[in-house]
Every structure is written in structure tokens, then in C-alpha cells.
Design a protein around this motif. Structure first.
Motif, mmCIF file in Angstrom:
data_model
loop_
_atom_site.group_PDB
_atom_site.id
_atom_site.type_symbol
_atom_site.label_atom_id
_atom_site.label_comp_id
_atom_site.label_asym_id
_atom_site.label_seq_id
_atom_site.Cartn_x
_atom_site.Cartn_y
_atom_site.Cartn_z
ATOM 1 N N LEU B 41 0.856 -1.180 0.000
ATOM 2 C CA LEU B 41 0.000 0.000 0.000
ATOM 3 C C LEU B 41 0.889 1.226 0.000
ATOM 4 O O LEU B 41 1.762 1.368 0.854
ATOM 5 C CB LEU B 41 -0.893 -0.041 1.247
ATOM 6 N N GLU B 45 -2.662 6.356 -0.453
ATOM 7 C CA GLU B 45 -3.551 5.582 -1.322
ATOM 8 C C GLU B 45 -4.537 4.764 -0.515
ATOM 9 O O GLU B 45 -4.385 4.593 0.695
ATOM 10 C CB GLU B 45 -2.725 4.627 -2.192
ATOM 11 N N THR B 46 -5.522 4.224 -1.213
ATOM 12 C CA THR B 46 -6.495 3.345 -0.582
ATOM 13 C C THR B 46 -6.488 2.012 -1.304
ATOM 14 O O THR B 46 -6.582 1.965 -2.528
ATOM 15 C CB THR B 46 -7.908 3.944 -0.654
ATOM 16 N N LEU B 47 -6.349 0.953 -0.513
ATOM 17 C CA LEU B 47 -6.464 -0.391 -1.075
ATOM 18 C C LEU B 47 -7.754 -1.000 -0.549
ATOM 19 O O LEU B 47 -7.983 -1.053 0.657
ATOM 20 C CB LEU B 47 -5.261 -1.259 -0.654
ATOM 21 N N SER B 211 -3.394 6.855 4.531
ATOM 22 C CA SER B 211 -3.540 5.684 3.669
ATOM 23 C C SER B 211 -4.595 4.790 4.308
ATOM 24 O O SER B 211 -4.633 4.640 5.512
ATOM 25 C CB SER B 211 -2.234 4.900 3.592
ATOM 26 N N LEU B 213 -6.539 0.989 4.366
ATOM 27 C CA LEU B 213 -6.831 -0.364 3.916
ATOM 28 C C LEU B 213 -8.316 -0.530 4.167
ATOM 29 O O LEU B 213 -8.759 -0.613 5.309
ATOM 30 C CB LEU B 213 -6.019 -1.405 4.703
ATOM 31 N N SER B 226 -11.508 3.257 -3.542
ATOM 32 C CA SER B 226 -10.159 2.695 -3.580
ATOM 33 C C SER B 226 -9.404 3.034 -4.855
ATOM 34 O O SER B 226 -9.998 3.222 -5.907
ATOM 35 C CB SER B 226 -10.216 1.173 -3.454
#
Lengths: 371, 335, 294
Positions: B41, B45-47, B211, B213, B226
């Protein structure tokens, strides 16, 4: 499908269900004057968030709210053949209000008489003409009986088939009908031995086995996995087409309502805000809809609803709390569509349901033409 | 300085369950809740981690935060291996990685006022702060999550679902984390509140460079929020890639089924009915050899049940099918 | 429409004030219980300071077994002409401190066992459950008598037994609370925030969530301690004459019951009844008010 026409099967008029909350020392107006009409052979979808009173409306209608003080007033007319019957008939007689200075200070219910009356009113109909399926099938089914035995019991109790062998055959038919895989094996399973989707199928089989004229489905897909959800919806759709059964579908999930319903009622804060054919109420381009319905659809977390930066058009504020109900429109504090023409009226008075198109009624001052 | 904030390498989490009460330790069955997952990751950002209930997505999140001990594999935070750190050694890292629980009440001691909840959270990793500074910080947190000051004196039971969620988010933000693992943050909320929370999370990401998850069962929600998506099935990642690719052209049959089963999607475009198959629950006691999805897979049936799918020696592995797009399937669908 | 005309009453304060929302029954219970606690405390203080209406050992042979309100004796005298009120006040000495000790043992041991059982589970949990079952299936008075036989009839030994045997019940209640918080993911989320385990246990679990429960158990424990002490003194194993205890007062008076002199035994019996009832009602009322809020 014939939406909003034909003979009525169930008509709810001015239903009010109030509870007294000991912790908050105040009345919770769970259902606050609901009018609904269900046409024979059609499906009515009731959409609403938590606290909108969608479940309590139906539970009140079939006498499942028995706690104090429970249902207070209203009538629920069920069409039994040609004969209209008021399912709540006589019940308000057993409720007494304690009123000081025009305020309800307490509601007393004569519990034993109330219960007897509920039983008298509903005994011929509950399970027999009116069946219900619930959100959590495992909790709603008897945990120590096999699902086959439970379906057989429903058949023997509510239909002409009294013979055990015939009832067993019938139960297997129903399990097959709800697309249970290997019904013969599942027949002897206990509810906890089945997955959530299977259990919901068994529950549907049990409800339908009594051959009811009205099926009430309370959040039938909530809590199931997405893949299972869509299969249950498919099944309900198929059964409805085959059997022509009148259904009331309660859900917070608009996509489920959209697929299954002919008519839709949108509830908010214990009130019906909008009702009409699904094609009109859930049509994204229809300008005559209630601002709440519009905002609810537009704020569903989907890529298609988001703007270029990825933000959604959210509804501001919190869900109506059913205790501190404003004098004017319940949705006023969250309304985005309000303008100067109606602002004053919105604050002072709650609008009535107004016809904006054939069969389509909206409770909003914006949709009323005069003044 | 590395750009990758979190990297998970071959993470495995097994639960042991005794078959009987007081059974000897050897006589246990192993439930592979998370079975060899790897992903990374990037900061900011976005996962999205998607899957049905029981696929191990929540377990994965909790294992990464070391709320559950990992059975095997490696967890790297900012390039540092945190897998084998002791509780005490790991505590300083907790201020950088936080979790939003699915349960609205998780963050809230039912007997504590909101003010005490937030003040405690502020003080956990900065005990040197004066009480005046703590008060200022609590005020800032309330502003961040758009909560009114008068909520401070209330108890959790007096808050609505949306407010509880905001307090929960404020509590995680109190320690100024860099990574937030959000486990179904909207599933317990009303429809009209979900959008508010999603917007809030996005605004916070833009403002604070967080960030995420993002763990969810809702594919459309994950698509919205995401940058990258990993689809999990029974403890394994079956498809991973950039959101647009997964949304527009899913290559794994399971992802395709997930998409096509979305109820409202099917009202718009009348696709063929969802493929039939055995929809039973995965039997952990007798794990299907080879591909775990084979028993539900339409392609497996269409191809005449090839042995490559059921032979444990040739179980499919994650392999790249396009740039930044991996699929665990012998016969990936055409893009 | 009937309902349109009425404004439904709206509560002014949205604070959950436990006293405001308590039912009338529970309020009466708690007020009565607190009065009993106060009476016991005052009696203990008076006894300790020797501020007594009469000398407890002063025998007045002119008025043996006098009724209440006779000859300067508010509650009358016993079979040796000693003032009943004085002896009743002094009787609290027999159980008060030992009772507190029993409570302290039960609460501390119970909290430690309960938290470790709920927090860690496994072996400790099994042990707590087994101990609870074992103690439930064994009459406590017999156990106390066994201890007396093995050691000596010292009230502190006896109360230690009472405390230890009450601990598993407290432990199981605390365990229930911990499991409740666990199930709400509260503990997990506190760990995730980085709060040290001891802070979670002491501050969050015990102080915020178990204090009401422990208070309630303390009141019930005191009732239990009083009953055990008076029973033993009645049987002659506890406090010995001439030191007064409600138990040995009942016993001494009982010899004259058949002669129609019921008062010297009834007065201490009533004292036991109202005191134990008071502690029970206090515990019951507090339980309803504090624990069933949600």
C-alpha cells in the motif's frame, strides 16, 4: 404489472404506534399516522432507514406489537374474500390516555383484554392468510425441529392436507420450489445446520406452504452475502410471477425494492413521505419526487453518484429521532431543495400527501401548487 | 524514504480449534483464515479488500495490526519489519497505524463521556501534553469530523449511529496515524449516513494524507473509494489490480460473479442469470485440493473439469495478466 | 384527529440521570438500604467510642426482661437485666470489621480471577467455573464449621472463608462484564489505540464498567457476612458471652421464649432481619438502577 389499480387487499389508515421510553422519559412515536394501500396481486415495497417505522408498521398491522403501550390507534382493513375485516378492530378501546394540559403524560393499556382481542382478531388470518418472513431466519425458526417438520406443521395447520404422508410430499415440493438443493437431504436438517441463504429459503417455503394471500417479507436479504442476496431476490421474483401472491417487502436496500416492487412507499420518521408506482418514485429523472427520495437515491455510495473529486452528494444531518418531532416537516432540517417560497410553511405545518401524478403521492410543500 | 507505507508478504494466519473440550493439543483442526496473502500500500492511497463473509478479510486486517499473532509471513511498515516485535516494542508503532472497527460501539467505553474518550486517546501517545493543550486538540478533532461541541458531555448510548462512527474516527485520528485499517466502516450505518462517512474519510485522506486499507463486502463501495482492489476468496487473494481494471474487466470468474450478482446492476443491464453451481460453504476440514473456487466455478464446469484445477500440485498462483493486474486462475476471463 | 391536538411530552434533559430515571420501587429500596447502612455505621462508631446509653455488662436485677420503654431502658432488658439497646449497638462490633474484611477478600480475589478469566480465558476460566460449581454445591455453613474445627473459632478466620467462597461468584460476574466488552470489540480497539493492558484492566474494565457491580456485590456480601456471623454466634461457635452479638442474644433470649418473654430474643432477631433486608434491598435496588440502564 398492474400498479396502483385493481381491488385492495390491505389498507392501513392512520396507524399510530407509540412507545414510552423509560430511559428517555418520553414518547417514541415509532409510527405516526401511516396510510398505505396494497393492491391484490401486486408488491408493495416499503423503503426507509432505521427509525422510519417501516417494520413497526407491519408488525403493528398483524398484531405482533403487544408490549406496552404498543399500537394506539388506526385501522388495518384486510380483504378476506369479499368481506373487509379490521384487524385492529376494537383494540383502541383498551388504551387509556392520561392527558394534562393537552400533553399525553402516560398511556395505559389493559394488557390481558388487549391480548385476547389481538388473538381474536388475528387468529383466522395470521399464518393462514398472512404469512411473514423475517430478516434473521435462524432466529425465527424453531431451533430443535427439523425444517421439514416445521414446514409439514405449517401445511397441516393451514391447508386441507392433514395426512402425514401427503404433507411430507407437499413439504418436499415446496423445498424443491424454493430451489433448495437436494431437498430430501435438507428436509431432516435443523436450522443451525444450514447456511444463511438456505435457511432463508426454508423460511420462505414455510411461509408459502400455508398458501397465504399476503406475504410480508421483512428485510429478507439483509445480512446475506451479495451472491446469495441476488439469488434470494431471483427466487422471490420467480415465486411472485408463478403464484401471483401479494407481497409487502420491507427493506432499507433500494436496489432490492427496485427489482421486486410494483408500488413503493418511502417512509421517514414514522410517516409515509411518498408513495406511488415504482417506475415513478424510483425514477432518477422524475422531478416530482420527494426531496428525501431524491437525495437518498443520489447519495447511495456508488461511483456513478460521485462527483469528479469522488465526493457523494450526502444528506446532511442525522436520521429523525422520533421523540423530538418538529412541528413542521420532519425532513426540513435535512432538506436540500427548500426555497423561499415554501420555507415558512415547511416550518409551521406538516404537509399532507398530495397527488402529483396518477397514483403518485408526495408529502412536500414544494410539490403543492397553490400559494 | 520509501513510498510504500505497508507491505504484507506471504501473510498466513491459522486458527486452531480443539475438536473436543480438553482434547490434547495435537488433536486440533487448523482453520486457514488467511492463507498466504501479499500486497503493498502506497502512502496516501487506498487499497480495497473485498470478499464475502468468512473470507478472512477482517482477520487479515487484525493480523496486520498485530491484534492477532501472525502464523507466518512478514508485515513491513515503512520498510521496517514489525512482524515479530514484542507488545511493548510495538506500542510506539500503534500511533501510526489505527483501525476503525465495524462495530460502532467498539471505540467507546459505554460508561465514559465522549470528552474522556477523546482526551484519553490524545494522551495515550503524548502523555506530556498539558490539559489545556489536550482540550485544544480535542476541539480540533471534533472539527475534523464535523461534530458539535455539545456532544462532548454525552455518553455513547445517547449518540446516533453516525455520531458514534464520527467519534470512532476522531479517536483514531487523535494519535495522528498514517495508516488506517477501516473494517466495514459504513455497514452498520443508515443509507443516508453512509455517504457522509465516505465523504468524511475521503476529505481526511486529502487533508491529512492518510492511507486506507478499506475492508468491505460491497464491491461498488470499494470501487468508489479505492485506488487498488484486492478480491479475497477463502483466505486467498484471487484477483488484485487497479480499481478501473477490476471494475471494468474482471478476469477472475469469482470477481465476475460478485459483480453480476449486484442486485441493482442487473436492473440496468439484463445480463444472463448468475451461473448455477454449488454455493455451499467452504469445508475447512476437507479443503478442496487445488483451486479453492473450483467447486463454484462455471469455467471449471465449462472446461470439462480439468485436473489442473483440482490437483494440489498445480493449484493456480497469482500471476500478472496486465500491468498491475494479477489473477489466481488457470483460465482467466478475457478482458 | 385525536392526536394532532396534543404535544407529546418531551424530556428537558437528555442526560441519563440514573436517579431521575429510576423506578419508585427501586428508589424506596435504595433509600431504606442507605438508612440501614447509616444506622450500622453510627452504631459501630458509637460502640467504638463507648458512647452508649448504659454499660453493656451492668446487670439490673430489679428489672429482668423488662419490656420496651420501661425504667429508662428504651428497648428493655435481657434475662440478666442488661440494656438491650446498648447490647444491640455493641452487637455491630461483632460483624462490621470482619464483614468488611470478607468483602475486601471477595472483591479483590474475585476481580483478579474474573479479569484474568475474561481477559485471557483458558485455564483460569475453567478453574473459576469449577470453583463456582463446587462452592454452590457445598453448604457454606458446613465449610465454616470445618474451618472452626480445624483452626479455632475466630471470627476473622470465619470471615476469610466467607470472603474466599464468595470470590468465584464475583469472578464470574466480572468475567461476564469483560466478555461483554470483548464482544463489543471494546478491548481490542483499546489495544489497537495503544493503551497499555494494565490501564485497560484497571481503568476501563474495573473502574468504569465493574464499579457498580462490585458495589452491589459488597452490599450483598455484607448481608451474607451478618447472617453467617449471627448464625455461628447463635450456635455458640462465634462471639461468646458476655460480649454481645445479635446471634448470641437471640440464643440467650430463646431460653425464655416459652415463658412468654419473647422480647429479649425478638429484638435482636428483628435487628438481624431489618439489617440483612436493608443490605439486600440496597443491592437489589442499585442493581436495577445501575446495571439495567441500557
Amino acid at each position: 404489472m398492474s400498479a396502483s389499480s385493481g381491488p385492495l387487499l390491505l389498507q392501513i389508515r392512520d396507524l399510530r404506534t407509540y412507545f414510552y421510553s423509560q430511559a428517555k422519559q418520553a414518547f417514541v412515536r415509532a409510527v405516526d399516522g401511516v396510510d398505505l394501500a396494497v393492491f391484490k396481486g401486486s408488491t408493495l415495497g416499503i423503503v426507509g432507514e432505521s427509525g422510519s417505522g417501516k417494520s413497526i408498521t407491519m408488525l403493528s398491522s398483524i398484531g405482533l406489537v403487544t408490549s406496552a403501550p404498543g399500537v394506539i390507534t388506526g385501522s388495518v382493513i384486510f380483504q378476506d374474500g369479499d368481506k373487509p375485516v379490521n384487524l385492529l378492530g376494537g383494540l383502541p378501546d383498551y388504551v387509556y390516555l392520561e392527558i394534562t394540559d393537552g400533553r399525553i403524560m402516560a398511556v395505559h393499556k389493559q394488557q390481558p383484554q388487549w391480548m385476547t382481542r389481538v388473538r381474536q382478531n388475528l387468529k383466522p388470518y395470521r399464518g393462514n392468510n398472512i404469512a411473514m418472513i423475517f430478516q434473521n431466519p435462524k432466529a425465527a425458526m424453531h431451533p430443535y425441529q427439523t425444517i421439514g417438520a416445521q414446514i409439514m406443521e405449517a401445511i397441516q395447520l393451514h391447508t386441507d392436507i392433514k395426512d402425514k404422508v401427503a404433507a411430507r410430499q407437499m413439504a418436499l415440493n415446496w423445498l424443491d420450489r424454493v430451489q433448495m438443493d437436494s431437498p430430501r437431504l435438507r428436509f431432516d436438517n435443523h436450522p443451525h445446520g444450514l447456511s444463511g441463504g438456505m435457511c432463508q429459503r426454508a423460511m420462505i417455503a414455510m411461509a408459502l406452504a400455508a398458501q397465504p394471500s399476503l406475504l410480508i417479507a421483512d428485510e429478507p436479504t439483509t445480512g446475506l452475502d451479495a451472491t446469495i442476496q441476488s439469488k434470494i431476490v431471483d427466487l422471490l421474483l420467480e415465486l411472485r410471477q408463478d403464484l401471483g401472491i401479494t407481497t409487502i417487502l420491507i427493506s432499507h436496500d433500494i436496489s432490492v425494492i427496485k427489482r421486486l416492487s410494483d408500488d413503493v412507499a418511502v417512509m421517514y420518521g414514522g410517516r409515509v413521505m411518498e408513495t406511488g408506482p415504482a417506475a415513478l418514485v424510483l425514477d432518477e429523472r422524475n422531478e416530482q419526487r420527494h426531496p428525501y427520495t431524491h437525495a437518498l437515491l443520489a447519495s447511495t455510495p456508488r461511483r456513478a453518484n460521485a462527483n469528479a473529486q469522488g465526493y457523494l452528494p450526502a444528506i446532511k444531518g442525522e436520521v429523525c429521532d422520533n421523540i423530538n418531532i418538529p412541528a413542521g416537516c420532519r425532513f426540513l432540517s435535512r432538506c436540500h431543495a427548500i426555497n423561499d417560497r415554501v420555507r415558512d410553511r415547511c416550518r409551521r405545518m406538516e404537509p399532507e400527501l398530495t397527488v402529483v401524478a396518477p397514483g403518485h403521492q408526495v408529502r412536500c410543500w414544494l410539490r403543492q401548487e397553490d400559494g | 524514504m520509501t513510498d510504500t507505507i505497508l507491505e504484507v508478504k506471504n501473510l498466513v494466519k491459522h486458527f486452531r480449534q480443539r475438536k473436543r473440550l480438553l482434547a490434547p493439543r495435537a488433536d486440533t483442526e487448523i482453520i486457514p483464515a488467511v492463507d498466504d496473502i501479499s500486497f503493498y500500500l502506497r502512502a496516501g492511497e487506498t487499497l480495497g479488500l473485498v470478499g464475502e463473509s468468512g473470507c478472512g478479510k477482517t482477520t487479515a486486517g487484525k493480523t496486520i495490526l498485530k491484534l492477532l499473532p501472525a502464523t507466518a509471513g512478514q508485515i513491513l511498515f515503512n520498510g521496517e519489519d514489525i512482524t515479530h516485535l514484542e507488545r511493548r516494542q510495538f506500542r510506539p508503532y500503534r500511533r501510526h497505524m489505527q483501525m476503525i472497527f465495524q462495530d460502532l460501539d467498539a471505540a467507546l467505553n459505554p460508561k465514559m463521556r465522549i470528552r474522556d474518550v477523546l482526551q484519553e486517546a490524545v494522551k495515550v501517545h503524548s502523555p506530556q501534553l498539558s490539559s489545556a493543550a489536550v482540550k485544544v486538540r480535542v476541539g480540533e478533532l471534533l472539527d475534523l469530523v464535523n461534530l458539535k461541541q455539545n456532544k462532548l458531555v454525552q455518553f455513547p448510548a445517547e449518540l446516533s449511529g453516525g455520531e458514534k462512527r464520527r467519534v470512532g474516527i476522531a479517536r483514531t485520528l487523535a494519535v495522528e496515524p498514517k495508516l488506517i485499517i477501516a473494517d466495514e466502516p459504513t455497514s452498520a450505518l443508515d443509507v443516508s449516513i453512509q455517504a457522509q462517512v465516505i465523504n468524511l474519510m475521503r476529505a481526511l485522506q486529502n487533508r491529512l494524507g492518510l492511507s486506507y486499507l478499506f475492508i468491505s463486502h460491497d464491491l461498488q463501495l470499494v470501487e468508489l473509494i479505492s485506488h487498488k482492489v484486492a478480491v479475497m476468496y477463502l483466505g486467498q487473494i484471487v484477483e488484485m489490480g487497479v480499481t478501473q481494471q477490476i471494475a471494468r474487466a474482471p478476469r477472475h470468474p469469482y470477481t465476475r460473479i460478485l459483480w453480476s450478482s449486484l442486485v441493482n446492476k442487473r436492473t440496468l443491464e439484463t445480463t444472463a442469470p448468475v451461473v448455477a453451481g454449488n454455493w455451499g460453504v467452504y469445508d475447512f476440514e476437507r479443503p478442496a485440493a487445488g483451486c479453492r473456487f473450483a467447486s463454484r466455478c462455471p469455467i471449471f464446469v465449462a472446461k470439462g473439469k480439468p485436473s489442473a484445477c483440482t490437483d494440489p500440485a498445480t493449484a493456480p498462483q497469482l500471476k500478472g495478466v496486465a500491468e498491475g493486474h494479477q489473477v489466481r486462475c488457470h483460465f482467466p476471463l478475457k478482458a | 384527529m385525536l392526536f394532532r391536538q396534543f404535544q407529546v411530552e418531551i424530556s428537558e434533559s437528555n442526560q441519563l440521570s440514573w436517579w431521575r430515571t429510576a423506578g419508585r420501587k427501586n428508589k424506596i429500596y435504595v433509600i431504606y438500604g442507605l438508612a440501614v447502612v447509616l444506622a450500622v455505621l453510627v452504631s459501630y462508631g458509637l460502640g467504638a467510642l463507648h458512647w452508649l446509653p448504659h454499660d453493656p455488662d451492668d446487670m439490673n436485677f430489679d428489672s429482668l426482661m423488662a419490656g420496651p420503654f420501661t425504667g429508662g431502658y428504651l428497648l428493655g432488658t435481657d434475662f440478666m437485666g442488661r440494656d438491650l439497646l446498648t447490647r444491640l449497638i455493641l452487637g455491630t462490633q461483632a460483624y462490621f470489621l470482619p464483614g468488611l474484611m470478607a468483602i475486601a477478600i471477595a472483591l479483590v480475589l474475585g476481580a483478579v480471577l474474573g479479569v484474568s478469566a475474561g481477559y485471557r480465558g483458558g485455564r483460569v476460566d475453567t478453574v473459576v467455573v469449577y470453583c463456582n460449581n463446587l462452592i454452590d454445591s457445598f453448604p457454606r455453613l458446613i465449610l465454616v464449621l470445618l474451618v472452626i474445627a480445624a483452626f479455632k473459632p475466630d471470627i476473622y478466620y470465619i470471615m476469610a472463608v466467607v470472603g474466599v467462597t464468595a470470590a468465584p461468584l464475583v469472578a464470574s460476574l466480572v468475567k461476564g462484564k469483560v466478555l461483554f466488552l470483548r464482544q463489543k470489540n471494546f478491548i481490542e480497539s483499546a489495544i489497537a489505540l495503544g493503551i497499555p493492558a494494565r490501564v485497560i484492566i484497571i481503568k476501563h474494565i474495573l473502574w468504569y464498567n465493574c464499579r457498580a457491580l462490585l458495589l452491589i456485590q459488597a452490599t450483598l456480601g455484607m448481608a451474607e457476612a451478618i447472617l453467617i456471623e449471627t448464625s455461628l454466634s447463635y450456635l455458640g461457635f462465634g462471639v461468646q458471652e458476655p460480649i454481645p452479638s445479635w446471634g448470641n442474644m437471640v440464643q440467650a433470649g430463646a431460653n425464655y421464649l416459652l415463658q412468654g418473654n419473647f422480647w429479649p430474643s425478638t429484638a435482636p432477631a428483628l435487628a438481624i432481619l431489618f439489617t440483612v433486608l436493608g443490605f439486600h434491598l440496597l443491592g437489589d435496588g442499585l442493581n436495577d438502577i445501575l446495571e439495567r440502564q441500557q
